[in-house]
Design an enzyme around this catalytic site. Structure first.
Site, PDB file in Angstrom:
ATOM      1  N   GLU A  85     -19.728 131.886  43.551  1.00  0.00           N
ATOM      2  CA  GLU A  85     -19.991 130.531  43.024  1.00  0.00           C
ATOM      3  C   GLU A  85     -21.492 130.308  42.857  1.00  0.00           C
ATOM      4  O   GLU A  85     -21.928 129.622  41.931  1.00  0.00           O
ATOM      5  CB  GLU A  85     -19.354 129.484  43.950  1.00  0.00           C
ATOM      6  CG  GLU A  85     -17.833 129.483  43.801  1.00  0.00           C
ATOM      7  CD  GLU A  85     -17.058 129.105  45.054  1.00  0.00           C
ATOM      8  OE1 GLU A  85     -17.644 128.483  45.959  1.00  0.00           O
ATOM      9  OE2 GLU A  85     -15.857 129.429  45.116  1.00  0.00           O
ATOM     10  N   ASN A 134     -15.701 129.905  55.122  1.00  0.00           N
ATOM     11  CA  ASN A 134     -16.696 129.318  54.211  1.00  0.00           C
ATOM     12  C   ASN A 134     -16.155 127.955  53.782  1.00  0.00           C
ATOM     13  O   ASN A 134     -15.247 127.887  52.953  1.00  0.00           O
ATOM     14  CB  ASN A 134     -16.874 130.260  53.007  1.00  0.00           C
ATOM     15  CG  ASN A 134     -17.765 129.662  51.935  1.00  0.00           C
ATOM     16  OD1 ASN A 134     -18.395 128.622  52.145  1.00  0.00           O
ATOM     17  ND2 ASN A 134     -17.815 130.319  50.785  1.00  0.00           N
ATOM     18  N   HIS A 149     -22.711 134.560  47.083  1.00  0.00           N
ATOM     19  CA  HIS A 149     -21.329 134.164  46.799  1.00  0.00           C
ATOM     20  C   HIS A 149     -21.146 134.020  45.283  1.00  0.00           C
ATOM     21  O   HIS A 149     -22.065 133.594  44.587  1.00  0.00           O
ATOM     22  CB  HIS A 149     -21.004 132.847  47.510  1.00  0.00           C
ATOM     23  CG  HIS A 149     -19.539 132.531  47.476  1.00  0.00           C
ATOM     24  ND1 HIS A 149     -18.946 131.968  46.373  1.00  0.00           N
ATOM     25  CD2 HIS A 149     -18.559 132.753  48.379  1.00  0.00           C
ATOM     26  CE1 HIS A 149     -17.644 131.840  46.623  1.00  0.00           C
ATOM     27  NE2 HIS A 149     -17.380 132.316  47.827  1.00  0.00           N
ATOM     28  N   GLY A 208      -9.691 130.971  45.327  1.00  0.00           N
ATOM     29  CA  GLY A 208      -9.167 129.627  45.105  1.00  0.00           C
ATOM     30  C   GLY A 208      -8.025 129.547  44.111  1.00  0.00           C
ATOM     31  O   GLY A 208      -7.685 128.469  43.636  1.00  0.00           O
ATOM     32  N   GLU A 252     -15.040 140.037  47.310  1.00  0.00           N
ATOM     33  CA  GLU A 252     -14.274 138.878  46.858  1.00  0.00           C
ATOM     34  C   GLU A 252     -14.114 138.938  45.341  1.00  0.00           C
ATOM     35  O   GLU A 252     -15.023 138.525  44.604  1.00  0.00           O
ATOM     36  CB  GLU A 252     -15.008 137.573  47.209  1.00  0.00           C
ATOM     37  CG  GLU A 252     -15.259 137.361  48.678  1.00  0.00           C
ATOM     38  CD  GLU A 252     -15.497 135.878  48.993  1.00  0.00           C
ATOM     39  OE1 GLU A 252     -14.708 135.332  49.773  1.00  0.00           O
ATOM     40  OE2 GLU A 252     -16.433 135.290  48.445  1.00  0.00           O
ATOM     41  N   SER A 271      -8.097 133.856  48.382  1.00  0.00           N
ATOM     42  CA  SER A 271      -6.716 133.412  48.614  1.00  0.00           C
ATOM     43  C   SER A 271      -6.066 134.062  49.841  1.00  0.00           C
ATOM     44  O   SER A 271      -4.866 134.349  49.827  1.00  0.00           O
ATOM     45  CB  SER A 271      -5.867 133.626  47.357  1.00  0.00           C
ATOM     46  OG  SER A 271      -6.385 132.854  46.277  1.00  0.00           O
ATOM     47  N   LYS A 294     -17.538 125.793  52.045  1.00  0.00           N
ATOM     48  CA  LYS A 294     -18.057 125.377  50.730  1.00  0.00           C
ATOM     49  C   LYS A 294     -18.559 123.929  50.825  1.00  0.00           C
ATOM     50  O   LYS A 294     -19.047 123.527  51.883  1.00  0.00           O
ATOM     51  CB  LYS A 294     -17.004 125.596  49.634  1.00  0.00           C
ATOM     52  CG  LYS A 294     -16.457 127.044  49.681  1.00  0.00           C
ATOM     53  CD  LYS A 294     -15.634 127.454  48.491  1.00  0.00           C
ATOM     54  CE  LYS A 294     -15.211 128.908  48.657  1.00  0.00           C
ATOM     55  NZ  LYS A 294     -14.434 129.412  47.527  1.00  0.00           N
TER      56      LYS A 294
END
Ligand code: 13P
Length: 251
Positions: free
Chosen positions: A96, A9, A94, A172, A166, A213, A11
């Site tokens: 985010e 991904n 996702h 991240g 996730e 991560s 992003k």
């Protein structure tokens, strides 16, 4: 029985020119590993260029989002048909998108149904926040996200679905979940709820990924778990050597 699956991904990273360079760096390493389903998800501005670069390979192209309608007055959105022109896969829900752009279990469900109705392979993202984790709600939250996302979806198309667990606090941050804990959630919450929706036989065929991560050093520890069938990779998918190393670990 389940073919390992690794998706990158990207992003909101890479201009068209940078995307083309990264794909050129990735391709030799990715093409060498046929036993793993490999997918890259760049921003839509690069779909045209990247799809051409991937055309002769079996590396798949994915989108990071879609809007469930085919066309219309939805300023700024990318319709399911536009995604379908280039992509076989699409990331849906996702964290985010959920935390920064107001996606809810209901909109995630609409996107899942639209993706499947258009023959796309959705990568459904679920995962708890740090606060939910620390207050012992991980199982409840992930179960709800899975159930709601899959409401009204027929078992006949369910094998197309890939689920990515996730944990938000691991994305991240450099602080990955422990492989054993991630496996417990994948098996006892994600796959269990998939079985409640679609029956145990179909649930056993659906790939479950871990994301958060992952790098080429820790990837093998995740992929050797019973119910982790691959990874959804953020930061490390932007570096050819890292991403290829992760794909190698999945093989
Ligand atoms: P990182 O690999 O950068 O933690 O991101 C994971 C992720 O969000 C993939 O969708």
């Amino acid at each position: 029985m389940r073919k390992p699956f690794v998706a990158g991904n990207w992003k909101m990273n890479k201009t068209v020119e940078q995307a083309a360079l990264l794909v050129a760096d990735l391709l030799p390493g990715l093409e060498a590993v046929k036993t793993v389903e490999r997918v890259i998800c760049p921003p839509p501005t690069s779909f045209m260029v990247v799809s051409r670069l991937l055309a002769a390979s079996d590396v798949g192209l994915g989108a990071q989002n879609l809007f469930w309608e085919e066309s219309g007055a939805y300023t700024g959105e990318l319709s399911v048909l536009m995604v379908k022109e280039f992509c076989k896969f699409v990331i849906i829900g996702h964290s985010e998108r959920r935390s920064l752009f107001g996606e809810t279990d209901d909109t995630v469900n609409l996107k899942m149904k639209s993706a499947l109705a258009h023959d796309l392979f959705p990568i459904l993202c679920v995962g708890e926040s740090l606060e939910e984790n620390e207050s012992g709600q991980t199982g409840t939250v992930v179960a709800r996200q899975v159930k709601k996302a899959l409401e009204g979806i027929e078992a006949g198309v369910a094998e197309k679905i890939v689920v990515a667990y996730e944990p938000v606090w691991a994305i991240g941050t450099g602080k990955a979940a422990s492989p054993e804990t991630a496996n417990e959630i994948s098996r006892d919450v994600v796959r269990k709820n998939l079985a409640e929706c679609f029956g145990a036989n179909i649930a056993a065929k659906i790939r479950i990924l871990y994301g958060g991560s992952v790098n080429k050093q820790n990837a093998a520890d995740f992929f050797s778990q019973s119910d982790i069938d691959g990874g959804l990779i953020g930061g490390a998918s932007l570096k050819a050597e890292e991403f290829v190393g992760i794909v190698d670990a999945a093989a």
